[in-house]
Design a protein around this motif. Structure first.
Motif, PDB file in Angstrom:
ATOM      1  N   LYS A 175       0.808  -1.232   0.000  1.00  0.00           N
ATOM      2  CA  LYS A 175       0.000   0.000   0.000  1.00  0.00           C
ATOM      3  C   LYS A 175       0.835   1.271   0.000  1.00  0.00           C
ATOM      4  N   SER A 176       2.066   1.196   0.506  1.00  0.00           N
ATOM      5  CA  SER A 176       2.880   2.410   0.592  1.00  0.00           C
ATOM      6  C   SER A 176       4.345   2.045   0.473  1.00  0.00           C
ATOM      7  N   SER A 177       5.152   3.038   0.152  1.00  0.00           N
ATOM      8  CA  SER A 177       6.603   2.836   0.074  1.00  0.00           C
ATOM      9  C   SER A 177       7.296   4.129   0.455  1.00  0.00           C
ATOM     10  N   PHE A 178       8.471   4.004   1.021  1.00  0.00           N
ATOM     11  CA  PHE A 178       9.254   5.165   1.421  1.00  0.00           C
ATOM     12  C   PHE A 178       9.977   5.723   0.205  1.00  0.00           C
ATOM     13  N   VAL A 179       9.830   7.016  -0.023  1.00  0.00           N
ATOM     14  CA  VAL A 179      10.463   7.666  -1.172  1.00  0.00           C
ATOM     15  C   VAL A 179      11.701   8.444  -0.731  1.00  0.00           C
ATOM     16  N   SER A 180      11.536   9.385   0.177  1.00  0.00           N
ATOM     17  CA  SER A 180      12.672  10.180   0.639  1.00  0.00           C
ATOM     18  C   SER A 180      12.273  10.929   1.905  1.00  0.00           C
ATOM     19  N   MET A 181      13.277  11.440   2.604  1.00  0.00           N
ATOM     20  CA  MET A 181      13.029  12.265   3.779  1.00  0.00           C
ATOM     21  C   MET A 181      13.980  13.452   3.751  1.00  0.00           C
ATOM     22  N   ASP A 182      13.421  14.627   3.945  1.00  0.00           N
ATOM     23  CA  ASP A 182      14.221  15.853   3.993  1.00  0.00           C
ATOM     24  C   ASP A 182      14.222  16.331   5.440  1.00  0.00           C
ATOM     25  N   ALA A 183      15.231  15.942   6.186  1.00  0.00           N
ATOM     26  CA  ALA A 183      15.287  16.245   7.621  1.00  0.00           C
ATOM     27  C   ALA A 183      16.331  17.316   7.889  1.00  0.00           C
ATOM     28  N   SER A 184      15.985  18.244   8.768  1.00  0.00           N
ATOM     29  CA  SER A 184      16.933  19.287   9.136  1.00  0.00           C
ATOM     30  C   SER A 184      17.934  18.741  10.147  1.00  0.00           C
ATOM     31  N   GLU A 185      19.178  19.136  10.024  1.00  0.00           N
ATOM     32  CA  GLU A 185      20.233  18.714  10.939  1.00  0.00           C
ATOM     33  C   GLU A 185      20.610  19.888  11.837  1.00  0.00           C
TER      34      GLU A 185
END
Length: 310
Positions: A175-185
């Protein structure tokens, strides 16, 4: 009575939000098991097994459970839930995403965002942006609960000796899949676990002013940086800085509110702080009603002087 807590981990360590959820589990009473999911779960198990009050650590080390996708994790937790009386989740983005799906799979009514335990089936939770506290009793055979971490004492590391057990994930997520994550450091403390928080509001006037005046003070104090919704909506800082009912709920030892009027939405996210310091030029600002220390004045004059003297 047995309790299953979904553990959240990062870098081989169990997150503080999970420690607080384990604190709530201890108040409910019973045999507490901690579930870790994802390919990094085995590494975090060494930390998890030493946490006080945990008798067993369940490890589902399946890469399909990485990134804690609700569509992958919920069926596993619902399956394991057949053996438990209570299923507890931290009231974080992850917990609030997974818990409702688990409750639906088990045909149960979720009890959300509890702040106190009165008994195995009776809990307190805030309503109306924290302006009222409801006492709720669940008559379901099993309880699916999310826990507000700021309301409970964290379980201690190094005070336990739990056994570690591997479980078969059996994940079939189409049903879903991980594409990307834009996380602040950031080198600053994480907002929800920081002992000191310096927050700015719309009165700063711009993102440049926010960085110029708020961040030096935060650095001097070793504090995390937060913001009101108005400051976030104005684009001064990213969304993950937001403190409030629709942002992050925090309860640090010291909360410094700068240029924040104190709307109900913001107060709901920080009014449980141990000490609240408010700086605002409007002496009638609602923030002063909850502040332990209030300073009326121009923040652009006060902050440089305060930062210099620290």
């Amino acid at each position: 009575m047995t309790i299953l807590v979904l553990g959240e981990q990062h870098g081989g360590k169990v997150k503080d939000s999970t420690l607080a959820t384990l604190g709530a589990a201890a108040q409910i009473g019973g045999d507490v098991h901690l579930l870790l999911i994802g390919s990094e779960a085995s590494g975090a198990a060494d930390d998890a097994k030493s946490i006080a009050g945990v008798s067993r650590v369940l490890v589902a080390a399946d890469a399909a459970l990485d990134h804690e996708l609700a569509e992958a994790a919920a069926p596993l937790i619902a399956r394991l839930g057949a053996d438990y009386d209570h299923l507890l989740f931290s009231s974080t983005t992850t917990g609030r995403n997974i818990a409702p799906r688990v409750a639906a799979l088990l045909d149960l009514a979720q009890v959300s965002d509890i702040i106190a335990v009165e008994g195995p089936d009776t809990f307190q939770r805030p309503i109306y942006a924290g302006n009222a506290i409801a006492t709720v009793r669940s008559t379901d055979a099993k309880k699916v609960i999310t826990v507000r971490g700021t309301a409970f004492t964290k379980a201690e590391r190094g005070a336990g000796s739990a056994e570690v057990q591997s479980v078969d994930a059996g994940v079939n997520n189409d049903k879903s899949s991980f594409v990307s994550m834009d996380a602040s450091e950031s080198e600053r403390p994480e907002l929800t676990s920081a002992k000191i928080i310096v927050s700015g509001g719309r009165a700063l006037g711009s993102g440049d002013a926010f960085h110029q005046y708020i961040e030096p003070l935060a650095d001097k104090l070793g504090a995390a940086v937060g913001a009101s919704r108005a400051a976030v909506d104005a684009g001064y800082v990213p969304n993950d800085y937001q403190v409030g009912q629709t942002g992050k709920i925090v309860a640090p030892e010291l909360y410094v509110a700068i240029g924040i009027s104190g709307a109900i939405q913001h107060l709901a996210g920080m009014k449980d702080s141990k000490v609240i310091v408010a700086i605002n030029k409007d002496e009638e600002a609602p923030i002063f009603q909850v502040a332990d220390v209030g300073l009326v004045g121009d923040l652009f004059k006060i902050l440089p002087e305060l930062t210099e003297k620290l």
